[in-house]
Write a protein that holds these residues in place. Sequence first.
Motif, PDB file in Angstrom:
ATOM      1  N   GLU A 288       0.820  -1.209   0.000  1.00  0.00           N
ATOM      2  CA  GLU A 288       0.000   0.000   0.000  1.00  0.00           C
ATOM      3  C   GLU A 288       0.859   1.266   0.000  1.00  0.00           C
ATOM      4  OE1 GLU A 288      -2.885  -0.312   3.137  1.00  0.00           O
ATOM      5  OE2 GLU A 288      -3.733  -2.141   2.300  1.00  0.00           O
ATOM      6  N   MET A 289       1.817   1.292  -0.941  1.00  0.00           N
ATOM      7  CA  MET A 289       2.736   2.417  -1.075  1.00  0.00           C
ATOM      8  C   MET A 289       2.703   2.903  -2.522  1.00  0.00           C
ATOM      9  SD  MET A 289       6.898   2.458  -0.526  1.00  0.00           S
ATOM     10  CE  MET A 289       6.769   1.497   0.949  1.00  0.00           C
ATOM     11  N   SER A 290       2.574   4.189  -2.706  1.00  0.00           N
ATOM     12  CA  SER A 290       2.578   4.734  -4.066  1.00  0.00           C
ATOM     13  C   SER A 290       4.012   4.749  -4.596  1.00  0.00           C
ATOM     14  CB  SER A 290       2.010   6.148  -4.081  1.00  0.00           C
ATOM     15  OG  SER A 290       2.914   7.041  -3.445  1.00  0.00           O
ATOM     16  N   LYS A 291       4.130   4.835  -5.909  1.00  0.00           N
ATOM     17  CA  LYS A 291       5.464   4.916  -6.515  1.00  0.00           C
ATOM     18  C   LYS A 291       6.171   6.189  -6.076  1.00  0.00           C
ATOM     19  CE  LYS A 291       4.205   2.174 -10.544  1.00  0.00           C
ATOM     20  NZ  LYS A 291       4.006   2.176 -11.994  1.00  0.00           N
ATOM     21  N   ALA A 292       5.415   7.273  -5.934  1.00  0.00           N
ATOM     22  CA  ALA A 292       6.003   8.544  -5.488  1.00  0.00           C
ATOM     23  C   ALA A 292       6.551   8.413  -4.071  1.00  0.00           C
ATOM     24  CB  ALA A 292       4.969   9.658  -5.560  1.00  0.00           C
ATOM     25  N   GLU A 293       5.814   7.713  -3.213  1.00  0.00           N
ATOM     26  CA  GLU A 293       6.274   7.514  -1.839  1.00  0.00           C
ATOM     27  C   GLU A 293       7.527   6.646  -1.814  1.00  0.00           C
ATOM     28  OE1 GLU A 293       4.659   5.802   2.446  1.00  0.00           O
ATOM     29  OE2 GLU A 293       3.248   6.011   0.774  1.00  0.00           O
ATOM     30  N   LEU A 294       7.566   5.602  -2.632  1.00  0.00           N
ATOM     31  CA  LEU A 294       8.748   4.751  -2.730  1.00  0.00           C
ATOM     32  C   LEU A 294       9.956   5.579  -3.163  1.00  0.00           C
ATOM     33  CD1 LEU A 294      10.322   2.091  -2.832  1.00  0.00           C
ATOM     34  CD2 LEU A 294       9.377   1.736  -5.135  1.00  0.00           C
ATOM     35  N   ARG A 295       9.770   6.402  -4.187  1.00  0.00           N
ATOM     36  CA  ARG A 295      10.856   7.242  -4.687  1.00  0.00           C
ATOM     37  C   ARG A 295      11.393   8.153  -3.586  1.00  0.00           C
ATOM     38  NH1 ARG A 295      11.871  12.126  -6.594  1.00  0.00           N
ATOM     39  NH2 ARG A 295       9.757  12.913  -6.492  1.00  0.00           N
TER      40      ARG A 295
ATOM     41  N   VAL B 130      13.872  -0.139   1.422  1.00  0.00           N
ATOM     42  CA  VAL B 130      12.565   0.480   1.681  1.00  0.00           C
ATOM     43  C   VAL B 130      11.459  -0.570   1.629  1.00  0.00           C
ATOM     44  CG1 VAL B 130      10.848   2.098   0.764  1.00  0.00           C
ATOM     45  CG2 VAL B 130      13.257   2.762   0.885  1.00  0.00           C
ATOM     46  N   MET B 131      11.548  -1.478   0.662  1.00  0.00           N
ATOM     47  CA  MET B 131      10.512  -2.500   0.489  1.00  0.00           C
ATOM     48  C   MET B 131      10.689  -3.678   1.446  1.00  0.00           C
ATOM     49  SD  MET B 131       8.709  -1.081  -1.759  1.00  0.00           S
ATOM     50  CE  MET B 131       7.584  -2.264  -2.420  1.00  0.00           C
ATOM     51  N   GLN B 132      11.793  -3.684   2.196  1.00  0.00           N
ATOM     52  CA  GLN B 132      12.109  -4.751   3.147  1.00  0.00           C
ATOM     53  C   GLN B 132      12.091  -6.122   2.462  1.00  0.00           C
ATOM     54  OE1 GLN B 132       9.314  -4.125   6.350  1.00  0.00           O
ATOM     55  NE2 GLN B 132      10.564  -2.486   7.218  1.00  0.00           N
ATOM     56  N   CYS B 133      12.881  -6.193   1.384  1.00  0.00           N
ATOM     57  CA  CYS B 133      12.975  -7.441   0.640  1.00  0.00           C
ATOM     58  C   CYS B 133      14.407  -7.610   0.135  1.00  0.00           C
ATOM     59  CB  CYS B 133      11.992  -7.450  -0.527  1.00  0.00           C
ATOM     60  SG  CYS B 133      12.385  -6.267  -1.848  1.00  0.00           S
ATOM     61  N   ASN B 134      14.652  -8.716  -0.502  1.00  0.00           N
ATOM     62  CA  ASN B 134      15.941  -9.000  -1.121  1.00  0.00           C
ATOM     63  C   ASN B 134      15.910  -8.447  -2.546  1.00  0.00           C
ATOM     64  OD1 ASN B 134      18.024 -10.417  -2.596  1.00  0.00           O
ATOM     65  ND2 ASN B 134      18.116 -11.836  -0.875  1.00  0.00           N
ATOM     66  N   ALA B 135      17.033  -7.946  -3.023  1.00  0.00           N
ATOM     67  CA  ALA B 135      17.088  -7.423  -4.391  1.00  0.00           C
ATOM     68  C   ALA B 135      16.633  -8.473  -5.406  1.00  0.00           C
ATOM     69  CB  ALA B 135      18.498  -6.933  -4.720  1.00  0.00           C
ATOM     70  N   GLY B 136      16.921  -9.732  -5.141  1.00  0.00           N
ATOM     71  CA  GLY B 136      16.521 -10.814  -6.032  1.00  0.00           C
ATOM     72  C   GLY B 136      15.015 -11.000  -6.125  1.00  0.00           C
ATOM     73  N   ASP B 137      14.287 -10.482  -5.138  1.00  0.00           N
ATOM     74  CA  ASP B 137      12.822 -10.551  -5.185  1.00  0.00           C
ATOM     75  C   ASP B 137      12.246  -9.591  -6.217  1.00  0.00           C
ATOM     76  OD1 ASP B 137      12.910 -12.380  -3.091  1.00  0.00           O
ATOM     77  OD2 ASP B 137      12.611 -10.834  -1.555  1.00  0.00           O
ATOM     78  N   MET B 138      13.058  -8.625  -6.658  1.00  0.00           N
ATOM     79  CA  MET B 138      12.573  -7.586  -7.565  1.00  0.00           C
ATOM     80  C   MET B 138      13.036  -7.756  -9.003  1.00  0.00           C
ATOM     81  SD  MET B 138      13.079  -4.180  -5.250  1.00  0.00           S
ATOM     82  CE  MET B 138      14.858  -4.363  -5.162  1.00  0.00           C
ATOM     83  N   MET B 139      13.941  -8.704  -9.258  1.00  0.00           N
ATOM     84  CA  MET B 139      14.477  -8.806 -10.615  1.00  0.00           C
ATOM     85  C   MET B 139      14.889 -10.226 -10.945  1.00  0.00           C
ATOM     86  SD  MET B 139      18.100  -6.933 -10.038  1.00  0.00           S
ATOM     87  CE  MET B 139      19.113  -7.361  -8.650  1.00  0.00           C
ATOM     88  N   ASP B 140      14.996 -10.492 -12.233  1.00  0.00           N
ATOM     89  CA  ASP B 140      15.512 -11.745 -12.775  1.00  0.00           C
ATOM     90  C   ASP B 140      16.617 -11.409 -13.761  1.00  0.00           C
ATOM     91  OD1 ASP B 140      12.238 -13.170 -13.021  1.00  0.00           O
ATOM     92  OD2 ASP B 140      13.756 -13.549 -11.504  1.00  0.00           O
ATOM     93  N   PHE B 141      17.582 -12.283 -13.877  1.00  0.00           N
ATOM     94  CA  PHE B 141      18.641 -12.118 -14.872  1.00  0.00           C
ATOM     95  C   PHE B 141      18.337 -13.051 -16.039  1.00  0.00           C
ATOM     96  CE2 PHE B 141      20.643 -10.786 -10.954  1.00  0.00           C
ATOM     97  CZ  PHE B 141      21.213  -9.595 -11.342  1.00  0.00           C
ATOM     98  N   VAL B 142      18.271 -12.472 -17.234  1.00  0.00           N
ATOM     99  CA  VAL B 142      17.936 -13.233 -18.430  1.00  0.00           C
ATOM    100  C   VAL B 142      19.050 -13.029 -19.442  1.00  0.00           C
ATOM    101  CG1 VAL B 142      16.229 -13.566 -20.261  1.00  0.00           C
ATOM    102  CG2 VAL B 142      15.486 -12.859 -17.976  1.00  0.00           C
ATOM    103  N   MET B 143      19.696 -14.115 -19.832  1.00  0.00           N
ATOM    104  CA  MET B 143      20.767 -14.025 -20.826  1.00  0.00           C
ATOM    105  C   MET B 143      20.165 -13.760 -22.197  1.00  0.00           C
ATOM    106  SD  MET B 143      23.657 -14.331 -19.321  1.00  0.00           S
ATOM    107  CE  MET B 143      24.765 -14.602 -20.659  1.00  0.00           C
ATOM    108  N   ASP B 144      20.783 -12.864 -22.929  1.00  0.00           N
ATOM    109  CA  ASP B 144      20.366 -12.544 -24.285  1.00  0.00           C
ATOM    110  C   ASP B 144      21.168 -13.443 -25.219  1.00  0.00           C
ATOM    111  OD1 ASP B 144      19.768 -11.499 -26.745  1.00  0.00           O
ATOM    112  OD2 ASP B 144      20.211  -9.433 -26.204  1.00  0.00           O
ATOM    113  N   ASN B 145      20.515 -14.357 -25.905  1.00  0.00           N
ATOM    114  CA  ASN B 145      21.197 -15.322 -26.773  1.00  0.00           C
ATOM    115  C   ASN B 145      21.803 -14.681 -28.013  1.00  0.00           C
ATOM    116  OD1 ASN B 145      20.661 -17.497 -25.080  1.00  0.00           O
ATOM    117  ND2 ASN B 145      18.682 -17.866 -26.027  1.00  0.00           N
ATOM    118  N   ASP B 146      21.350 -13.468 -28.373  1.00  0.00           N
ATOM    119  CA  ASP B 146      21.870 -12.808 -29.552  1.00  0.00           C
ATOM    120  C   ASP B 146      23.246 -12.193 -29.311  1.00  0.00           C
ATOM    121  OD1 ASP B 146      19.570 -13.472 -30.905  1.00  0.00           O
ATOM    122  OD2 ASP B 146      18.583 -11.595 -30.409  1.00  0.00           O
ATOM    123  N   SER B 147      23.606 -11.995 -28.066  1.00  0.00           N
ATOM    124  CA  SER B 147      24.872 -11.358 -27.725  1.00  0.00           C
ATOM    125  C   SER B 147      25.564 -12.175 -26.648  1.00  0.00           C
ATOM    126  CB  SER B 147      24.612  -9.924 -27.206  1.00  0.00           C
ATOM    127  OG  SER B 147      25.805  -9.375 -26.730  1.00  0.00           O
TER     128      SER B 147
END
Length: 67
Positions: A6-13, A43-60
């Motif tokens: 229940e946090m706005s993006k502006a509040e997070l920023r 701020v979100m009280q989480c692990n950075a890994g909870d917010m992102m995934d690493f995806v290899m780009d097969n073209d590069s």
Amino acid sequence: MCAEREMSKAELRKRAGLSSATFTKLRKNEEVTLTVILKIAEVMQCNAGDMMDFVMDNDSDNKVDVK
């Protein structure tokens, strides 16, 4: 995640101390520093890994997209 906490993006920023330019980069899926990710995780009280995934780009051999 903001909706779950229940946090706005502006509040997070503001709580994370991010500039509007940095937040725009996040919204546009552009590169930001690890420091930015860690500030948001704190701020979100989480692990950075909870917010992102690493995806290899097969073209590069060396490119990694964070989504």
